[in-house]
Enzyme design. Structure first.
Site, mmCIF file in Angstrom:
data_model
loop_
_atom_site.group_PDB
_atom_site.id
_atom_site.type_symbol
_atom_site.label_atom_id
_atom_site.label_comp_id
_atom_site.label_asym_id
_atom_site.label_seq_id
_atom_site.Cartn_x
_atom_site.Cartn_y
_atom_site.Cartn_z
ATOM 1 N N ALA A 54 -44.816 -21.648 -37.670
ATOM 2 C CA ALA A 54 -44.979 -21.859 -36.233
ATOM 3 C C ALA A 54 -43.817 -21.253 -35.455
ATOM 4 O O ALA A 54 -42.701 -21.116 -35.964
ATOM 5 C CB ALA A 54 -45.084 -23.348 -35.937
ATOM 6 N N GLY A 79 -46.873 -23.091 -41.376
ATOM 7 C CA GLY A 79 -48.247 -22.874 -40.950
ATOM 8 C C GLY A 79 -48.892 -21.680 -41.621
ATOM 9 O O GLY A 79 -50.104 -21.655 -41.845
ATOM 10 N N GLU A 128 -41.043 -27.429 -43.563
ATOM 11 C CA GLU A 128 -40.948 -28.213 -42.324
ATOM 12 C C GLU A 128 -39.920 -29.336 -42.402
ATOM 13 O O GLU A 128 -39.306 -29.690 -41.389
ATOM 14 C CB GLU A 128 -42.328 -28.801 -41.977
#
Length: 268
Positions: free
Chosen positions: A72, A117, A140
């Protein structure tokens, strides 16, 4: 043989779809690292909606030559408040679900990095073909969050809970060979061969029994989330429903007359 090609308008330059002889190539194209932003997500939604009803036998999901998708766009996320994050995560997760639910076989062709992502995009495909120098992971946790587009769920179903926890909890990335050994990817090839290998895999479904392929994909995907008795009932229903199709009649008549592999299907 004439080549039939067309382009699907996704409303953005960062997502491009080209269909050549019934094989669609869905390309992420936001240089330099294909960071996933709101515009790309909306483009992917438009692409998924169009492909779901298009005259397409299979889909190749790919990115750039050096980066599939590096995750992302953190610059767009850094100032999100909780209410905004609720909306963004729902939009992103439902977009990945739309790609996973495409009725056609989908293969991810991964060069370079598929992180966060980007890894979740690859996870939604039916098959993953990656370059020898590919790197995959869910980092993440290093940002103080967790995967939000299916990473905790699809990864654990693919490689097992223990391995998924190790990758998600540490944020560690893995190379192509380790990814292959743990079942995260299905095939590793030289970087220069990734696209052609994926195209060849997709092309085998041209002229195939599309309704049966769709039923098989749905039975496996949905059945894996059910108890065995419910999964078997879903399989039974899908099996019986295909007896109402022209392709089933064609396939069985061809088998009786000429043996296996000779049927010409029409997708209905």
């Amino acid at each position: 043989m004439d080549t039939k090609s067309s382009v699907i308008d996704c409303g953005t330059r960062s997502v491009r779809v080209e269909v050549v002889d019934q094989v669609a190539t869905l390309r992420l194209d936001r240089p330099k690292v294909n960071a996933i932003d709101a515009e790309m997500v909306e483009g992917l939604r438009r692409a998924a909606d169009a492909l779901a009803v298009a005259d397409v036998a299979a889909v190749v999901l790919t990115g750039g030559e050096r980066v599939f998708a590096a995750g992302a766009d953190i610059k767009q996320m850094v100032d999100l408040e909780h209410a905004e994050a609720v909306v963004w995560s729902a939009r992103l997760q439902s977009t990945v679900a739309m790609l996973a639910a495409l009725p056609q076989p989908v293969v991810a062709a991964v060069n370079g990095y598929a992180l966060g992502g980007g890894c979740e995009f690859a996870l939604c495909a039916d098959r993953r073909i990656v370059a020898e120098d590919a790197v995959l992971g869910q980092p993440e946790i290093l940002l103080g969050v967790i995967p939000g587009a299916g990473g905790t769920q699809r990864l654990s179903r693919l490689v097992g809970v223990s391995r998924a926890k190790e990758l998600v909890l540490t944020g560690r990335s893995v190379g192509a060979r380790e990814a292959l050994e743990m079942g995260l990817v299905d095939q590793v090839v030289p970087a220069a061969e990734v696209q052609q290998t994926a195209q060849d895999w997709a092309r085998q479904f041209v002229g195939g029994p599309r309704l049966a392929l769709r039923a098989a994909k749905e039975a496996i995907d949905h059945g894996s989330e059910m108890s065995l008795p419910l999964g078997l009932e879903l399989e039974r229903q899908q099996f019986a429903a295909l007896f109402a199709t022209e392709d089933r009649r064609t396939g069985m008549a061809s088998f009786v007359a000429e043996g296996p592999g000779k049927a010409v299907f029409r997708g209905r």
